[in-house]
Design an enzyme around this catalytic site. Structure first.
Site, PDB file in Angstrom:
ATOM      1  CB  CYS A   2      -0.907   0.019   1.240  1.00  0.00           C
ATOM      2  SG  CYS A   2      -1.963  -1.423   1.403  1.00  0.00           S
ATOM      3  CB  SER A  52      -7.084  -5.800  -1.322  1.00  0.00           C
ATOM      4  OG  SER A  52      -7.730  -4.559  -1.169  1.00  0.00           O
ATOM      5  CB  ILE A  53      -2.041  -8.576  -0.066  1.00  0.00           C
ATOM      6  CG1 ILE A  53      -1.445  -7.558  -1.048  1.00  0.00           C
ATOM      7  CG2 ILE A  53      -1.283  -9.901  -0.124  1.00  0.00           C
ATOM      8  CD1 ILE A  53      -1.414  -7.997  -2.477  1.00  0.00           C
ATOM      9  CB  ILE A  54      -3.751 -10.420   4.066  1.00  0.00           C
ATOM     10  CG1 ILE A  54      -2.532 -11.182   3.537  1.00  0.00           C
ATOM     11  CG2 ILE A  54      -4.316 -11.128   5.296  1.00  0.00           C
ATOM     12  CD1 ILE A  54      -1.369 -11.254   4.512  1.00  0.00           C
ATOM     13  CG  ASN A  79       3.897   0.163   2.245  1.00  0.00           C
ATOM     14  OD1 ASN A  79       3.391  -0.759   1.609  1.00  0.00           O
ATOM     15  ND2 ASN A  79       5.030   0.738   1.881  1.00  0.00           N
ATOM     16  CD  GLU A  81       1.075  -8.084   2.783  1.00  0.00           C
ATOM     17  OE1 GLU A  81       0.469  -8.512   3.795  1.00  0.00           O
ATOM     18  OE2 GLU A  81       0.501  -7.603   1.803  1.00  0.00           O
ATOM     19  CB  SER A 370      12.366 -11.355  -5.873  1.00  0.00           C
ATOM     20  OG  SER A 370      13.454 -11.183  -6.751  1.00  0.00           O
ATOM     21  N   GLY A 371      14.660 -13.175  -5.011  1.00  0.00           N
ATOM     22  CA  GLY A 371      15.822 -13.674  -4.270  1.00  0.00           C
ATOM     23  C   GLY A 371      16.732 -12.612  -3.694  1.00  0.00           C
TER      24      GLY A 371
END
Length: 640
Positions: A2, A52-54, A79, A81, A370-371
C-alpha cells in the site's frame, strides 16, 4: 502492499490540511489502486491507498482500534506485510485483546498497545507504519529491519508529514512550507555511489527514516529516532563434523520463510533468473503452490540474457514460465517514467528490465517472490573473496607496507600487480565502499567541479565501518552492504519498480529468522572451496536444479556499454545531456566529451554516463518540470 501518507500538525489545525492530503494521494495510486480513504482528528490527518492482499473484505485503512475500554484510542496506517500475523493474532487474543478482522494490520496496532515500542521486535515481515495514540497524543513510526519498505518525512514549523513516496511530500510542500532546494551533498553522494544514501534525499527538506529504526513524535515536537535493529555478524567457528547441521538449518529456515511469505488471499508468483537465489525461492514456493507462475526478462543481444537458463530451471522445477524481451527503444522510452516512480534517481540499468517483467507479472498475479538479500546475508559477491587474496599483506611490517604502497603509485596504469599492491596496502575502510561506486574523486571533479573531497563515499561509510570493528573482513563487507548498496539500490528498486505496477514483491531471504542463521556463519562457510555462498549452495543441493547450483548469478544484465556506444542509445544520450538544465550541477561539456570517449573506445564510461543521465532525467521531471512522463495506473482486478 500500500501507500501511506500522514501529517501531524504543530498547532491542532489538521482539519485545514485534509483537502491537501486527499489531493496528494493520487500521485501514488499505483501503490494501492484497490481503495483510498482519509481520517483525521484535530492533530492528525492520515491518507491511504490500498493494494488488497490479505483479508480483502476487511482490514481497510486508516484502521481505528482500541481495547474494550477505549475502542477509538489508536489509528494505524501501514504499508507492508506481517508474515507471522496468524501466530501473533493467537498471542494477542490469548492476552485478551479484541480482534475484529482476520488480517495482519490489526496485529501491529494491538501489539503496540500490548508491547509499546517493542512491538517491532515481534514482527516478522516488511513494514513501514504509523500509529497515532489519541490518549497520549503521540505518533509512533517504524520501518522494518532491512528497509524493504520506505518512509520519507518532512518537518517544518507547520508539523511533520510522512509518506511511502516522496512525491506525496512534494505535493504537500506548499501547504507545509517544505524546503525543496537541492541538497548538493546528497548530489555528490549520489554521483559517487549511484544512489542517494539513507537518510538523505535530493531535496534538503525531505529525509528518510532509516532501516531498522523507529521514531516518536508529538505535536510541535521533534522527531526522536532510535535504532532497534543492529546486525551482528558473528565469527563462531563451526566444527567440521557439524557443518551438515548448519546446512540443514539453512534449508529449514528458508523453507519456513518461503512458507510464511506465501501467505496471501491472492495469487503469488515468483521471479526467476538464471541464478541460484531466485531459483531456490521458486523451487520452495512450488511446494506450496503446484500451479506457480514464474517470470523473467532479457534482451536480444547475445550474452545479456538469462532467459534460456531460466527456462531450463522452470522446466526442471515444473512451473509455468513467462518471458519478456526488452528492446533498446522500449528501454529508452521507459526511463523517464521509471525516474518518476523512483522519487530519487538510482543509476542501476537493471531497473528498466525489472519494470517490464513486473508489468508482465501483474497481468497474472498480484504478489511475487524474489531472491534479493541472499548475497548480503550469505556472502555471495565475488569481491568478498578479496580478503583471502590480501591475507599475506596482514603479516607485513608497517615500513614494508608503506614502501609497497609508494611503489604502487608509480607503476603505470594497467600493469600487472599494480591493483593488488594498491588494495593490499590500503585499509579496508578506504578500499571497499560497496558494490556501486562509479567515479573516483578525480573523475567526479571532471563532471561536477564543485565536488568536495570531505563529501566523498567515506563520509557515508565511515560510521558504518565503526560499528563492525570486531567482525572478520568478510563480515565487515557484508555489514557495509546491508547499510549501503542493499538498502540504497537493491531494495529501492524492489519496492518502487514493482509497486509502480501495483505488484507486491516479497523477499524471503530478508527475513529476521533467516538472518539469525546467516549472521552466525564464519567466513569459511561463506567464501570457501573456490566459491561464494558456500553454505547456502550446500544447503540447496536437494532444492535447486544442478545446472544452476554453482552458476554465477547475473541478475538482469543490461548491454548498456554497447548501446551507449552504438546507434541504440548514443544519440538519445546526447539529446538528454543537451536538453538538461543542470549547468549549475554538471559540466555538460565534460559529460559530452565522456560520452564521445566512450563511443570512440577510449574508455568504458558507461556506468558513469548512466549515472549522470539518470540524474538529468530526474532533474527534468522534478526540478525543471520539462519532462512529464505519462503515468496511467490500470484498473487491475482486486482478487487476481
Amino acid at each position: 502492499m500500500c501507500g501511506l501518507l500522514g501529517l501531524l500538525t504543530s498547532d491542532g489545525s489538521a482539519a485545514t490540511h485534509v483537502d491537501a492530503v486527499r489531493e496528494a494521494l493520487p500521485c501514488m495510486r499505483h501503490r494501492g489502486p484497490d481503495g483510498t480513504d482519509t481520517w483525521n482528528d484535530e492533530d492528525v490527518v492520515f491518507g491511504f491507498n490500498r493494494l488488497s492482499i490479505i483479508d480483502l473484505e476487511h482490514s481497510h485503512q486508516p484502521l481505528v482500534w482500541g481495547p474494550e475500554d477505549d475502542p477509538q484510542r489508536y489509528t494505524l496506517t501501514f504499508n507492508g506485510e506481517i508474515y507471522n500475523y496468524i501466530e501473533l493474532r493467537e498471542e494477542l487474543a490469548a492476552a485478551g485483546l479484541p480482534l475484529h478482522t482476520t488480517g495482519d494490520s490489526e496485529t501491529i496496532v494491538a501489539g503496540y498497545h500490548l508491547w509499546g515500542e517493542d512491538v517491532v521486535e515481534h514482527l516478522r515481515g516488511m513494514f513501514a507504519f504509523a500509529v497515532w495514540d489519541a490518549r497520549k497524543r503521540t505518533m509512533f513510526l517504524a520501518r522494518d529491519q532491512f528497509g524493504i519498505k520506505p518512509l520519507f518525512f518532512a518537518t517544518t514549523p507547520a508539523g511533520t508529514a510522512f509518506a511511502s513516496e516522496k512525491k506525496c511530500l512534494l505535493a504537500l510542500a506548499e501547504d507545509m512550507g517544505t524546503d525543496l532546494s537541492i541538497d548538493r551533498r546528497a548530489v555528490e553522494h549520489y554521483v559517487d555511489l549511484q544512489y542517494v544514501p539513507e537518510p538523505e534525499s535530493l531535496h534538503t527538506g525531505i529525509r528518510r527514516l532509516e532501516s531498522g529504526c523507529s521514531a516518536t513524535l508529538t505535536p510541535g515536537g521533534v522527531l526522536v529516532q532510535r535504532r532497534y535493529f543492529r546486525p551482528q555478524f558473528k565469527t563462531t567457528p563451526v566444527a567440521h563434523d557439524s557443518e551438515q547441521q548448519v546446512f540443514d538449518r539453512i534449508a529449514n529456515v528458508l523453507e519456513d520463510s518461503v512458507a510464511k511469505h506465501m501467505r496471501a488471499d491472492v495469487t503469488v508468483g515468483s521471479f526467476l533468473s538464471g541464478g541460484i537465489d531466485s531459483t531456490a525461492i521458486a523451487a520452495l514456493a512450488k511446494r506450496h503452490n503446484p500451479d506457480l507462475l514464474t517470470f523473467t526478462t532479457g534482451f536480444e543481444r547475445e550474452g545479456y540474457s538469462e532467459v534460456d537458463v531460466a527456462a531450463e530451471s522452470a522446466e526442471a522445477i515444473g512451473v509455468e514460465h513467462h518471458v519478456k524481451i526488452v528492446s533498446p527503444e522500449e528501454y529508452a522510452d521507459a526511463v523517464p517514467k521509471i525516474m518518476w516512480y523512483l522519487d530519487d534517481p538510482v543509476a542501476d540499468p537493471s531497473l528498466v528490465p525489472l519494470y517490464f517483467v513486473a508489468a508482465e507479472a501483474r497481468k497474472h498475479v498480484k504478489v511475487v517472490l524474489s531472491g534479493e538479500g541472499a548475497d548480503e546475508l550469505f556472502g555471495g559477491y565475488t569481491i568478498y573473496k578479496e580478503p583471502l587474496s590480501l591475507k599475506p599483506f596482514e603479516k607485513m611490517p608497517s615500513p614494508l607496507l608503506k614502501g609497497l604502497r609508494k611503489l604502487s603509485t608509480v607503476l603505470p596504469e594497467g600493469m600487472k600487480g599494480k591493483s593488488l599492491l594498491e588494495r593490499g596496502t590500503m585499509p579496508m575502510e578506504d578500499r571497499y565502499y560497496g558494490n556501486a561506486r562509479s567515479f573516483n574523486f578525480e573523475q567526479m571533479q571532471r563532471v561536477i567541479p564543485w565536488a568536495k573531497r570531505e563529501w566523498d563515499h567515506r563520509e557515508v561509510t565511515r560510521p558504518i565501518y565503526a560499528q563492525s570493528q570486531d567482525m572478520d573482513p568478510v563480515a565487515r563487507m557484508q555489514h557495509l552492504d546491508l547499510f549501503t548498496w542493499m538498502r540504497g539500490d537493491i531494495l529501492v528498486k524492489a519496492d518502487k519498480i514493482n509497486m509502480a505496477n501495483s505488484l507486491e514483491l516479497r523477499v524471503p531471504f530478508l527475513d529476521k529468522e533467516v538472518f539469525r542463521v546467516a549472521e552466525s556463519l564464519p567466513y569459511d562457510l561463506k567464501v570457501s572451496h573456490g566459491t561464494t555462498k558456500y553454505a547456502l549452495r550446500k544447503a540447496l543441493e536437494q532444492i535447486v536444479p544442478a545446472h544452476v547450483l554453482h552458476r554465477r548469478k547475473l541478475g538482469f544484465p543490461v548491454p548498456m556499454r554497447h548501446w551507449l556506444a552504438g546507434d541504440e542509445l548514443y544519440g538519445w544520450a546526447q539529446d538528454q545531456i543537451n536538453a538538461s538544465q543542470t549547468e549549475d550541477i554538471f559540466d555538460k561539456k565534460a559529460v559530452l566529451e565522456m560520452l564521445k570517449e566512450h563511443r570512440d573506445g577510449v574508455s568504458d564510461h558507461s556506468r558513469r554516463i548512466w549515472t549522470v543521465l539518470a540524474f538529468m532525467i530526474w532533474h527534468g521531471i522534478f526540478v525543471e518540470d520539462r519532462i512529464q512522463p505519462q503515468i496511467d495506473t490500470p484498473d487491475y482486478p482486486v482478487d487476481i
